[in-house]
Enzyme design. Structure first.
Site, PDB file in Angstrom:
ATOM      1  N   GLU A  58       0.745  -1.407  -0.038  1.00  0.00           N
ATOM      2  CA  GLU A  58      -0.042  -0.076   0.122  1.00  0.00           C
ATOM      3  C   GLU A  58       1.060   1.306   0.055  1.00  0.00           C
ATOM      4  OE1 GLU A  58      -1.699   3.315   2.193  1.00  0.00           O
ATOM      5  OE2 GLU A  58      -0.889   1.628   3.388  1.00  0.00           O
ATOM      6  N   ASP A  62       0.857   3.845  -3.228  1.00  0.00           N
ATOM      7  CA  ASP A  62       0.320   5.225  -2.876  1.00  0.00           C
ATOM      8  C   ASP A  62       1.233   6.140  -3.619  1.00  0.00           C
ATOM      9  OD1 ASP A  62      -0.756   7.378  -1.298  1.00  0.00           O
ATOM     10  OD2 ASP A  62       1.077   7.597  -0.499  1.00  0.00           O
ATOM     11  N   ASP A 131      -7.108   1.235   0.959  1.00  0.00           N
ATOM     12  CA  ASP A 131      -5.429   0.392   0.968  1.00  0.00           C
ATOM     13  C   ASP A 131      -5.437  -0.526  -0.031  1.00  0.00           C
ATOM     14  OD1 ASP A 131      -5.076   2.091   3.093  1.00  0.00           O
ATOM     15  OD2 ASP A 131      -5.303   0.721   4.588  1.00  0.00           O
ATOM     16  N   GLU A 134      -4.615   0.445  -3.665  1.00  0.00           N
ATOM     17  CA  GLU A 134      -3.122   0.903  -3.787  1.00  0.00           C
ATOM     18  C   GLU A 134      -2.426  -0.099  -3.840  1.00  0.00           C
ATOM     19  OE1 GLU A 134      -3.295   5.427  -2.151  1.00  0.00           O
ATOM     20  OE2 GLU A 134      -3.002   4.124  -0.820  1.00  0.00           O
TER      21      GLU A 134
END
Length: 239
Positions: A58, A62, A131, A134
């Site tokens: 994650e 991101d 989450d 990503e």
């Protein structure tokens, strides 16, 4: 599992997810890890449990998402100033937007959750879905490189591009501009309470402007709680 190997038979249901993603994994272990919530990791605690969940992916996803969307916006809006691009970026990569993408991907049924988290509705929890969006992006990036990750972002985030940002402002920015226009000091944010487990925290934050009662907001991250507090403050003073 070595690169190029196929998953065990229990992962056969991931075929449909791969089809929805538009990416066939050469090493499906990346995808399996991207779908593994910390609540399902048994026998380990602390950092040892976290690295067996999607949390590291994650983090990577991101940053990949931020780069691809920034490039997408830069090319799509050649006349836009930095402020507008930043607002559009924030709208496209925010928690709610990423959760919408996760739902469009259809990841909910494939998330690996602990029994309690599953029972409490974790498959539909916005923070978890955001989450996962990503972490899945990061899994694609690790499996096939940047072009494959870029294609995934194009597939799921570009349809949201034209409606993102617009004239709407981030509530924190709007409140700061409101305060400045009236000669007040910049608003300050104070953590009131943090509750919940590490994998599903809940924050309550107060925003304060001298001369006004403080107003609180809540969210699954400090940033979201601050935005909620700012939005609630503006709603109150403009009522």
């Amino acid at each position: 599992m070595t690169r190029g190997s196929r998953p065990p038979s229990g992962d056969a249901g991931l075929d449909a997810l791969e089809e929805a993603l538009g990416h066939r994994f050469r090493d499906r272990s990346h995808l399996v890890l991207a779908l593994t919530h910390i609540s399902s990791v048994t026998g380990l605690q602390g950092s040892r449990a976290r690295v067996r969940s999607y949390q590291r992916l994650e983090f990577l996803g991101d940053h990949v998402l931020g780069l691809v969307v920034s490039d997408m916006l830069y090319r799509a809006y050649p006349q836009a100033e930095e402020g507008e691009l930043s607002r559009r970026l924030a709208d496209l990569v925010c928690e709610d937007s990423c959760a919408e993408v996760a739902r469009a991907m259809g990841v909910g049924a494939h998330i690996r959750l602990g029994t309690g988290e599953d029972r409490d509705g974790g498959r539909e929890r916005t923070a978890i879905l955001a989450d996962i969006a990503e972490s899945v992006l990061a899994a694609v990036y690790l499996d096939a490189g940047f072009p494959a990750a870029e294609a995934l972002v194009e597939r799921f985030w570009r349809p949201r591009l034209k409606k993102a940002g617009g004239t709407a402002r981030d509530p924190k920015t709007a409140l700061q501009e409101w305060s400045q226009a009236r000669g007040f000091p910049p608003p300050t944010y104070r953590l009131v309470e943090r509750s919940g487990p590490d994998h599903n925290p809940h924050f309550r934050i107060a925003v304060e402007v001298p001369g006004f009662d403080h107003v609180e907001g809540a969210g699954s991250s400090k940033q979201n709680a601050q935005k909620a507090a700012a939005a609630a403050f503006l709603e109150q003073v403009n009522a």
